[in-house]
Design a protein around this motif. Structure first.
Motif, PDB file in Angstrom:
ATOM      1  N   GLY A   1      -3.969   8.018  -6.332  1.00 10.40           N
ATOM      2  CA  GLY A   1      -3.580   6.615  -6.273  1.00 10.40           C
ATOM      3  C   GLY A   1      -4.693   5.719  -5.785  1.00 10.40           C
ATOM      4  N   LEU A   2      -5.942   6.163  -5.934  1.00 11.78           N
ATOM      5  CA  LEU A   2      -7.073   5.380  -5.455  1.00 11.78           C
ATOM      6  C   LEU A   2      -7.540   4.326  -6.466  1.00 11.78           C
ATOM      7  CD1 LEU A   2      -9.249   8.187  -3.801  1.00 11.78           C
ATOM      8  CD2 LEU A   2      -7.589   6.655  -2.715  1.00 11.78           C
TER       9      LEU A   2
ATOM     10  N   VAL B   1     -14.189  -0.859 -12.514  1.00 11.64           N
ATOM     11  CA  VAL B   1     -13.113  -0.134 -11.838  1.00 11.64           C
ATOM     12  C   VAL B   1     -12.925  -0.726 -10.449  1.00 11.64           C
ATOM     13  CG1 VAL B   1     -12.352   2.111 -10.968  1.00 11.64           C
ATOM     14  CG2 VAL B   1     -13.677   1.978 -13.096  1.00 11.64           C
ATOM     15  N   THR B   2     -11.690  -1.109 -10.149  1.00 10.48           N
ATOM     16  CA  THR B   2     -11.338  -1.532  -8.793  1.00 10.48           C
ATOM     17  C   THR B   2     -10.552  -0.384  -8.183  1.00 10.48           C
ATOM     18  OG1 THR B   2     -11.202  -3.831  -9.529  1.00 10.48           O
ATOM     19  CG2 THR B   2     -10.202  -3.296  -7.396  1.00 10.48           C
ATOM     20  N   MET B   3     -11.043   0.087  -7.053  1.00  8.72           N
ATOM     21  CA  MET B   3     -10.407   1.241  -6.420  1.00  8.72           C
ATOM     22  C   MET B   3     -10.528   1.134  -4.907  1.00  8.72           C
ATOM     23  SD  MET B   3     -13.195   4.298  -7.085  1.00  8.72           S
ATOM     24  CE  MET B   3     -12.413   5.386  -5.881  1.00  8.72           C
ATOM     25  N   THR B   4      -9.874   2.054  -4.249  1.00 10.11           N
ATOM     26  CA  THR B   4      -9.950   2.121  -2.799  1.00 10.11           C
ATOM     27  C   THR B   4     -10.350   3.527  -2.400  1.00 10.11           C
ATOM     28  OG1 THR B   4      -8.792   1.474  -0.775  1.00 10.11           O
ATOM     29  CG2 THR B   4      -7.515   2.760  -2.379  1.00 10.11           C
ATOM     30  N   LEU B   5     -10.405   3.757  -1.124  1.00  9.86           N
ATOM     31  CA  LEU B   5     -10.676   5.088  -0.574  1.00  9.86           C
ATOM     32  C   LEU B   5      -9.542   5.430   0.377  1.00  9.86           C
ATOM     33  CD1 LEU B   5     -14.443   4.451   0.143  1.00  9.86           C
ATOM     34  CD2 LEU B   5     -13.502   5.796  -1.736  1.00  9.86           C
TER      35      LEU B   5
ATOM     36  N   TRP C   1      -4.633   1.916   1.085  1.00 15.68           N
ATOM     37  CA  TRP C   1      -4.107   3.135   0.483  1.00 15.68           C
ATOM     38  C   TRP C   1      -3.123   3.793   1.441  1.00 15.68           C
ATOM     39  CZ3 TRP C   1      -4.123   8.295   1.927  1.00 15.68           C
ATOM     40  CH2 TRP C   1      -3.669   9.190   0.951  1.00 15.68           C
ATOM     41  N   SER C   2      -2.104   4.419   0.862  1.00 13.16           N
ATOM     42  CA  SER C   2      -1.201   5.268   1.643  1.00 13.16           C
ATOM     43  C   SER C   2      -0.769   6.417   0.744  1.00 13.16           C
ATOM     44  CB  SER C   2       0.018   4.478   2.127  1.00 13.16           C
ATOM     45  OG  SER C   2       0.955   4.321   1.085  1.00 13.16           O
ATOM     46  N   PRO C   3      -0.282   7.509   1.318  1.00 16.60           N
ATOM     47  CA  PRO C   3       0.163   8.643   0.509  1.00 16.60           C
ATOM     48  C   PRO C   3       1.277   8.287  -0.481  1.00 16.60           C
ATOM     49  CG  PRO C   3      -0.117   9.313   2.785  1.00 16.60           C
ATOM     50  CD  PRO C   3      -0.272   7.814   2.747  1.00 16.60           C
ATOM     51  N   ASP C   4       1.952   7.170  -0.265  1.00 17.19           N
ATOM     52  CA  ASP C   4       3.000   6.740  -1.191  1.00 17.19           C
ATOM     53  C   ASP C   4       2.441   6.441  -2.578  1.00 17.19           C
ATOM     54  OD1 ASP C   4       4.793   6.907   0.915  1.00 17.19           O
ATOM     55  OD2 ASP C   4       4.750   4.763   1.339  1.00 17.19           O
ATOM     56  N   ARG C   5       1.139   6.166  -2.681  1.00 22.87           N
ATOM     57  CA  ARG C   5       0.508   5.843  -3.970  1.00 22.87           C
ATOM     58  C   ARG C   5       0.232   7.096  -4.808  1.00 22.87           C
ATOM     59  NH1 ARG C   5      -1.143   0.961  -5.061  1.00 22.87           N
ATOM     60  NH2 ARG C   5      -2.698   1.793  -6.486  1.00 22.87           N
ATOM     61  N   MET C   6       0.352   8.270  -4.212  1.00 19.17           N
ATOM     62  CA  MET C   6       0.035   9.512  -4.905  1.00 19.17           C
ATOM     63  C   MET C   6       1.106   9.862  -5.939  1.00 19.17           C
ATOM     64  SD  MET C   6      -1.265  11.629  -1.536  1.00 19.17           S
ATOM     65  CE  MET C   6      -1.005  13.203  -2.264  1.00 19.17           C
TER      66      MET C   6
END
Length: 103
Positions: free
Chosen positions: A29-30, A45-49, A87-92
């Motif tokens: 979900g990054l 690409v727009t992403m997070t870590l 980011w949070s694990p909910d995005r996975m």
């Protein structure tokens, strides 16, 4: 102008892994957004870590740029890191959660 195949770009992103977690960055979900400009052959690409100040950020960015750069008709790939939203694990995806034993 030749078109950039969006599915190939996404396949390339699925080959990029967080160095500390054995799951690809898409399933983690990054990846927040992928913007393809066929006229200029560019992908943004727009992403997070997973964490602010991640010491592996440079490696993740380099891998994304390298893999997308190998997609046919891509002339340039840029990566923008954002922490909004965080980011949070909910995005996975469920697959990622299974892989990590969270389900």
């Amino acid at each position: 102008m030749a078109k950039i195949n969006e599915a190939e770009v996404m396949d390339a992103l699925h080959e990029c892994y967080d160095p500390e977690i054995p799951v690809n960055i898409v399933d983690l979900g990054l990846v927040y957004n992928v913007d393809i400009n066929d006229d200029e052959g560019k992908v943004h690409v727009t992403m997070t870590l997973t964490a602010i100040g991640c010491p592996m950020a440079g490696e993740v960015i380099s891998e994304v740029e390298m893999r997308i750069g190998q997609v046919e008709n891509v002339k340039q790939c840029t990566v923008e890191i954002t922490y909004t939203p965080p980011w949070s694990p909910d995005r996975m995806t469920e697959d990622a959660k299974w892989e990590l034993g969270m389900i």
